[in-house]
Structure formats: structure tokens, C-alpha cells
Design a protein around this motif. Structure first.
Motif, PDB file in Angstrom:
ATOM      1  N   PHE A 107       0.964  -1.101   0.107  1.00 24.48           N
ATOM      2  CA  PHE A 107      -0.250   0.040   0.074  1.00 24.48           C
ATOM      3  C   PHE A 107       0.948   1.284  -0.056  1.00 24.48           C
ATOM      4  O   PHE A 107       0.405   2.426   0.184  1.00 24.48           O
ATOM      5  N   ALA A 108       2.162   1.051  -0.141  1.00 23.40           N
ATOM      6  CA  ALA A 108       3.047   2.208  -0.028  1.00 23.40           C
ATOM      7  C   ALA A 108       2.760   3.415  -1.104  1.00 23.40           C
ATOM      8  O   ALA A 108       2.967   4.499  -0.928  1.00 23.40           O
ATOM      9  N   ARG A 109       2.257   2.930  -2.268  1.00 26.95           N
ATOM     10  CA  ARG A 109       1.961   4.092  -3.175  1.00 26.95           C
ATOM     11  C   ARG A 109       0.824   4.307  -3.436  1.00 26.95           C
ATOM     12  O   ARG A 109       0.149   4.891  -4.576  1.00 26.95           O
ATOM     13  N   ALA A 110      -0.198   3.728  -2.785  1.00 28.97           N
ATOM     14  CA  ALA A 110      -1.656   4.077  -3.135  1.00 28.97           C
ATOM     15  C   ALA A 110      -2.309   5.191  -2.218  1.00 28.97           C
ATOM     16  O   ALA A 110      -1.732   5.742  -1.352  1.00 28.97           O
ATOM     17  N   ASP A 111      -3.266   5.653  -3.375  1.00 29.11           N
ATOM     18  CA  ASP A 111      -4.061   6.772  -2.554  1.00 29.11           C
ATOM     19  C   ASP A 111      -5.175   6.106  -1.788  1.00 29.11           C
ATOM     20  O   ASP A 111      -6.134   5.904  -2.411  1.00 29.11           O
ATOM     21  N   LEU A 112      -4.901   6.046  -0.451  1.00 29.35           N
ATOM     22  CA  LEU A 112      -5.958   5.369   0.474  1.00 29.35           C
ATOM     23  C   LEU A 112      -7.065   6.507   0.984  1.00 29.35           C
ATOM     24  O   LEU A 112      -6.695   7.239   1.394  1.00 29.35           O
ATOM     25  N   ARG A 113      -8.176   5.886   0.457  1.00 22.35           N
ATOM     26  CA  ARG A 113      -9.492   6.647   1.069  1.00 22.35           C
ATOM     27  C   ARG A 113      -9.880   5.794   2.224  1.00 22.35           C
ATOM     28  O   ARG A 113     -10.546   4.634   2.061  1.00 22.35           O
ATOM     29  N   VAL A 114     -10.197   6.307   3.327  1.00 22.63           N
ATOM     30  CA  VAL A 114     -10.307   5.479   4.538  1.00 22.63           C
ATOM     31  C   VAL A 114     -11.848   5.861   5.470  1.00 22.63           C
ATOM     32  O   VAL A 114     -11.744   7.065   5.556  1.00 22.63           O
ATOM     33  N   ALA A 115     -12.628   5.025   5.522  1.00 23.22           N
ATOM     34  CA  ALA A 115     -13.864   5.329   6.208  1.00 23.22           C
ATOM     35  C   ALA A 115     -14.355   4.071   7.424  1.00 23.22           C
ATOM     36  O   ALA A 115     -14.245   3.247   6.961  1.00 23.22           O
ATOM     37  N   PRO A 116     -14.402   4.901   8.542  1.00 21.68           N
ATOM     38  CA  PRO A 116     -14.924   3.872   9.592  1.00 21.68           C
ATOM     39  C   PRO A 116     -16.175   3.205   9.172  1.00 21.68           C
ATOM     40  O   PRO A 116     -17.078   3.849   8.466  1.00 21.68           O
ATOM     41  N   ALA A 117     -16.501   1.962   9.619  1.00 19.55           N
ATOM     42  CA  ALA A 117     -17.693   1.406   9.623  1.00 19.55           C
ATOM     43  C   ALA A 117     -18.688   1.951  10.464  1.00 19.55           C
ATOM     44  O   ALA A 117     -19.839   1.886   9.954  1.00 19.55           O
ATOM     45  N   SER A 118     -18.372   2.346  11.651  1.00 20.95           N
ATOM     46  CA  SER A 118     -19.394   3.032  12.574  1.00 20.95           C
ATOM     47  C   SER A 118     -18.294   3.673  13.486  1.00 20.95           C
ATOM     48  O   SER A 118     -17.280   3.410  13.825  1.00 20.95           O
ATOM     49  N   PRO A 119     -19.130   4.518  14.498  1.00 13.05           N
ATOM     50  CA  PRO A 119     -18.284   5.018  15.528  1.00 13.05           C
ATOM     51  C   PRO A 119     -17.809   4.190  16.412  1.00 13.05           C
ATOM     52  O   PRO A 119     -16.678   4.304  16.873  1.00 13.05           O
ATOM     53  N   GLY A 120     -18.301   2.844  16.662  1.00 13.60           N
ATOM     54  CA  GLY A 120     -17.870   1.759  17.466  1.00 13.60           C
ATOM     55  C   GLY A 120     -16.522   1.087  17.168  1.00 13.60           C
ATOM     56  O   GLY A 120     -15.819   0.578  17.663  1.00 13.60           O
ATOM     57  N   LYS A 121     -16.335   1.432  15.644  1.00 16.12           N
ATOM     58  CA  LYS A 121     -15.191   0.911  15.207  1.00 16.12           C
ATOM     59  C   LYS A 121     -14.127   1.932  14.598  1.00 16.12           C
ATOM     60  O   LYS A 121     -13.253   1.435  13.972  1.00 16.12           O
ATOM     61  N   ALA A 122     -14.506   3.184  15.164  1.00 19.17           N
ATOM     62  CA  ALA A 122     -13.607   4.381  14.604  1.00 19.17           C
ATOM     63  C   ALA A 122     -12.065   4.376  15.135  1.00 19.17           C
ATOM     64  O   ALA A 122     -11.290   4.484  14.361  1.00 19.17           O
ATOM     65  N   GLU A 123     -11.773   3.822  16.368  1.00 25.80           N
ATOM     66  CA  GLU A 123     -10.518   3.655  16.971  1.00 25.80           C
ATOM     67  C   GLU A 123      -9.792   2.560  16.088  1.00 25.80           C
ATOM     68  O   GLU A 123      -8.571   2.679  16.325  1.00 25.80           O
ATOM     69  N   ARG A 124     -10.406   1.762  15.172  1.00 21.93           N
ATOM     70  CA  ARG A 124      -9.491   0.947  14.582  1.00 21.93           C
ATOM     71  C   ARG A 124      -8.697   1.523  13.477  1.00 21.93           C
ATOM     72  O   ARG A 124      -7.718   0.996  12.925  1.00 21.93           O
ATOM     73  N   LEU A 125      -8.864   2.771  13.094  1.00 26.89           N
ATOM     74  CA  LEU A 125      -8.336   3.728  12.062  1.00 26.89           C
ATOM     75  C   LEU A 125      -7.014   4.077  12.742  1.00 26.89           C
ATOM     76  O   LEU A 125      -6.307   4.847  11.890  1.00 26.89           O
ATOM     77  N   ARG A 126      -6.770   4.169  13.835  1.00 28.12           N
ATOM     78  CA  ARG A 126      -5.689   4.874  14.444  1.00 28.12           C
ATOM     79  C   ARG A 126      -4.417   4.549  13.811  1.00 28.12           C
ATOM     80  O   ARG A 126      -3.346   5.239  13.493  1.00 28.12           O
ATOM     81  N   PRO A 127      -4.083   3.188  13.402  1.00 23.57           N
ATOM     82  CA  PRO A 127      -2.761   2.892  12.827  1.00 23.57           C
ATOM     83  C   PRO A 127      -2.600   3.690  11.451  1.00 23.57           C
ATOM     84  O   PRO A 127      -1.308   3.725  10.809  1.00 23.57           O
ATOM     85  N   LEU A 128      -3.812   3.988  10.824  1.00 20.77           N
ATOM     86  CA  LEU A 128      -3.735   4.773   9.419  1.00 20.77           C
ATOM     87  C   LEU A 128      -3.706   6.154   9.413  1.00 20.77           C
ATOM     88  O   LEU A 128      -3.527   7.045   8.534  1.00 20.77           O
ATOM     89  N   LEU A 129      -4.160   6.717  10.919  1.00 17.24           N
ATOM     90  CA  LEU A 129      -4.027   8.143  11.013  1.00 17.24           C
ATOM     91  C   LEU A 129      -2.706   9.180  10.376  1.00 17.24           C
ATOM     92  O   LEU A 129      -2.931  10.012  10.003  1.00 17.24           O
ATOM     93  N   ASP A 130      -1.423   8.435  10.512  1.00 20.20           N
ATOM     94  CA  ASP A 130      -0.587   9.224  10.011  1.00 20.20           C
ATOM     95  C   ASP A 130       0.155   8.628   8.675  1.00 20.20           C
ATOM     96  O   ASP A 130       1.318   8.975   8.317  1.00 20.20           O
ATOM     97  N   HIS A 131      -0.677   7.547   8.202  1.00 20.78           N
ATOM     98  CA  HIS A 131      -0.143   7.344   6.781  1.00 20.78           C
ATOM     99  C   HIS A 131      -0.186   8.420   5.630  1.00 20.78           C
ATOM    100  O   HIS A 131      -0.970   8.968   5.733  1.00 20.78           O
ATOM    101  N   PRO A 132       0.972   8.504   4.927  1.00 17.86           N
ATOM    102  CA  PRO A 132       1.284   9.665   4.253  1.00 17.86           C
ATOM    103  C   PRO A 132       0.238   9.828   3.051  1.00 17.86           C
ATOM    104  O   PRO A 132       0.010  10.744   2.466  1.00 17.86           O
ATOM    105  N   GLY A 133      -0.290   8.685   2.601  1.00 14.06           N
ATOM    106  CA  GLY A 133      -1.391   8.338   1.718  1.00 14.06           C
ATOM    107  C   GLY A 133      -2.607   8.347   1.902  1.00 14.06           C
ATOM    108  O   GLY A 133      -3.444   8.004   1.072  1.00 14.06           O
ATOM    109  N   ALA A 134      -2.963   8.606   3.199  1.00 13.74           N
ATOM    110  CA  ALA A 134      -4.311   8.321   3.662  1.00 13.74           C
ATOM    111  C   ALA A 134      -5.241   9.478   3.576  1.00 13.74           C
ATOM    112  O   ALA A 134      -4.616  10.589   4.367  1.00 13.74           O
ATOM    113  N   THR A 135      -6.555   9.467   3.425  1.00 15.21           N
ATOM    114  CA  THR A 135      -7.226  10.636   3.436  1.00 15.21           C
ATOM    115  C   THR A 135      -8.489   9.810   4.338  1.00 15.21           C
ATOM    116  O   THR A 135      -9.152   8.849   3.956  1.00 15.21           O
ATOM    117  N   LEU A 136      -8.774  10.255   5.561  1.00 10.37           N
ATOM    118  CA  LEU A 136      -9.783   9.829   6.334  1.00 10.37           C
ATOM    119  C   LEU A 136     -11.194  10.583   6.065  1.00 10.37           C
ATOM    120  O   LEU A 136     -11.101  11.657   6.205  1.00 10.37           O
TER     121      LEU A 136
END
Length: 296
Positions: A161-190
């Protein structure tokens, strides 16, 4: 066929009960019950198809009759289904929701098969069909938060995923914390709503622009924060935060609105819209969706 974008995550059956009356705990009212293809990845893919793009699905679908029906439905809608992981021993996932005139009353997401499959759904990105470690996928990816936290953490560090344009969405508020590892990914838009943004910030911000600014301070490279009919925001590291208010419409449905917003924003940026125009286009698309003026 090479997809225009990969949609990774939940593809399942949405079973939605809707009533035009206000509902409360214990309500028993007349309404309509529908079964439609759904899930975060699927909802995004369906909106992308409406805008003329061809999405490829990376997900888990069982080899049960419900799964066969679901894959056939995806193919009929023009999605690339060749890379779906079909499980022999896991059932096709389902989501059930009840909506009233006063919004979403309750919902249950049964996405256990997707979670149990783990990184098996990512094999096409590693075995040469869609990419490899030496030549990773370099296009758009819509990623949903129904994946497990270990798998999302793996994706955050993976060379696939190093070169991907990642667009990331949580499934629900209850699963929002799962996105923490992607918070500082340079290619990620949350893409998050205000409640989900505040969970990721571990704070309470009353407005979307404030929450977007806080997420940037916590290391995010790019975020979009929605807040229903209130002002919504887009924040980009080094460029600050912009905001806009969605059009006022009569709300007739809720499920899928956030996914429609995300897909419309992706399409607007793909055609070259600047930040302000892309945010406005996404808000218009989401407002049209919740008003019921376009099909599910």
C-alpha cells in the motif's frame, strides 16, 4: 478488466426496515423492509458506478446461496468481482437496520466472515494480479473500517500500500478507533463524522472544522469530517481547514449517506476539482441521497 479503484472491505446484504413515523424503544409500526447489496465497500462502489467508474471488489463472500446472489448482483452492476475471496466455510455477511422519521433507531452489523478472513482478501495485491511488493498498486483504494485492527495496522505498514491513494472510512463510531494505525499514513485520507473524529481525537470538539484541525494536529495528513446538516470540513496538512454547509433537504433515509459522500468526493477529485469544489460536490451528492431523489 483493470478497475479504476479498489474497494476493500464489507460487501454484504443490507436488510433495512424503514417507517415514515417517529420511532422509539419498543415501537411496533408499519413500514417497508428491503434487502439490497450493501456494506461500506459496496455502498462506495455503487456510488462510483453511478458516476461512471469501474470499481474492483476485495472482500469475503460465502459460497452459500446468498453469496452467489450477491456476487451476481455485483457483476450485473458492472463491478469487477474476479478478485473476491469466496469462502467455503464462512457465511455471507449481513447488516440489519431500523430507521424511522427521526433517523436511525438501531443497527446490527454481522461482518464476522470478513473479520475471520483476515489478509486473505488482500492476496490479489501481492500475487501479481493487481500488484506485488516490487510493483504495488499505485491507484485509488477505498478502505473500510470493518477490517480488524490488526489487519488495518498491517495495511498501514505494508509495502503493498506504499504507493496507493488510500481513502479510509470507519464502519461505525464503535469501530472508529480501528483507524488509529492509518492516522499518520502519508497516502491516507480519512472520512469520518464528528462523533468518529472526536473518538480518534480522544476529545470533544463541537464542530467539524475544529475536529478536522485537531486530527491534523494528531498527525493526520488529510481528513474530511461531516456533521449531518451542519457545516462539514476538509483539512489537509500544510493547507489548513476549509468548510461548507450541505444543502437543506427532507431526510428520508440515513444508511449509506456517508459512503455516498466519500464516493462523490473521490469522483470530484478524480476529475480535477479543487478542494472547495470537491467538498461542495460531495455534500450535494449526500444531500440528494438522503432526500431519496436517487436510487439505493
Amino acid at each position: 478488466m483493470t478497475p479504476d479503484i479498489l474497494c476493500i472491505g464489507s460487501v454484504l446484504w443490507d436488510i433495512i426496515g424503514r417507517s415514515p413515523t417517529v420511532m422509539r424503544l419498543g415501537s411496533d409500526v408499519p413500514g417497508r423492509i428491503t434487502r439490497l447489496p450493501g456494506g461500506v465497500a459496496m455502498n462506495i462502489a455503487m456510488t462510483l458506478r453511478r458516476f461512471g467508474l469501474t470499481p474492483g471488489l476485495l472482500t469475503t463472500i460465502g459460497r452459500d446461496p446468498e453469496g452467489d446472489e450477491l456476487v451476481a448482483a455485483c457483476a450485473r452492476m458492472g463491478m469487477v468481482t474476479d478478485h473476491i475471496y469466496r469462502s467455503d466455510d464462512l457465511p455471507t455477511d449481513r447488516y440489519m437496520a431500523v430507521e424511522g422519521a427521526n433517523g436511525l433507531i438501531a443497527a446490527i452489523a454481522d461482518a464476522h466472515s470478513l473479520e475471520a478472513s483476515g489478509d486473505k482478501i488482500l492476496r490479489p495485491l501481492a500475487d501479481g494480479r493487481l500488484g506485488s511488493e516490487e510493483a504495488p498498486w499505485s491507484g485509488l483504494i477505498a478502505l473500510d473500517g470493518n477490517l480488524t485492527e490488526p489487519l488495518l495496522a498491517q495495511i498501514a505498514e505494508s509495502p503493498l500500500f506504499a504507493r496507493a491513494d488510500l481513502r479510509v472510512a470507519p464502519a461505525s463510531p464503535g469501530k472508529a478507533e480501528r483507524l488509529r494505525p492509518l492516522l499518520d499514513h502519508p497516502g491516507a485520507t480519512l472520512y469520518v463524522n464528528l462523533e468518529e473524529a472526536n473518538i480518534l481525537c480522544a476529545a470533544h470538539h463541537p464542530t467539524a472544522p475544529e475536529a478536522a484541525a485537531a486530527l491534523l494536529e494528531r498527525g493526520a495528513h488529510r481528513v474530511l469530517v461531516t456533521h449531518g446538516g451542519n457545516p462539514c470540513a476538509e483539512g489537509t496538512r500544510g493547507k489548513g481547514v476549509i468548510s461548507d454547509r450541505p444543502p437543506e433537504v427532507l431526510v428520508t433515509r440515513i444508511t449509506g449517506a456517508g459512503d455516498t459522500f466519500m464516493a462523490a468526493h473521490i469522483v470530484a477529485e478524480r476529475r480535477g476539482d479543487p478542494r472547495e469544489a470537491a467538498l461542495a460536490a460531495a455534500l450535494r451528492a449526500a444531500a440528494t441521497y438522503v432526500s431519496g431523489e436517487i436510487g439505493s
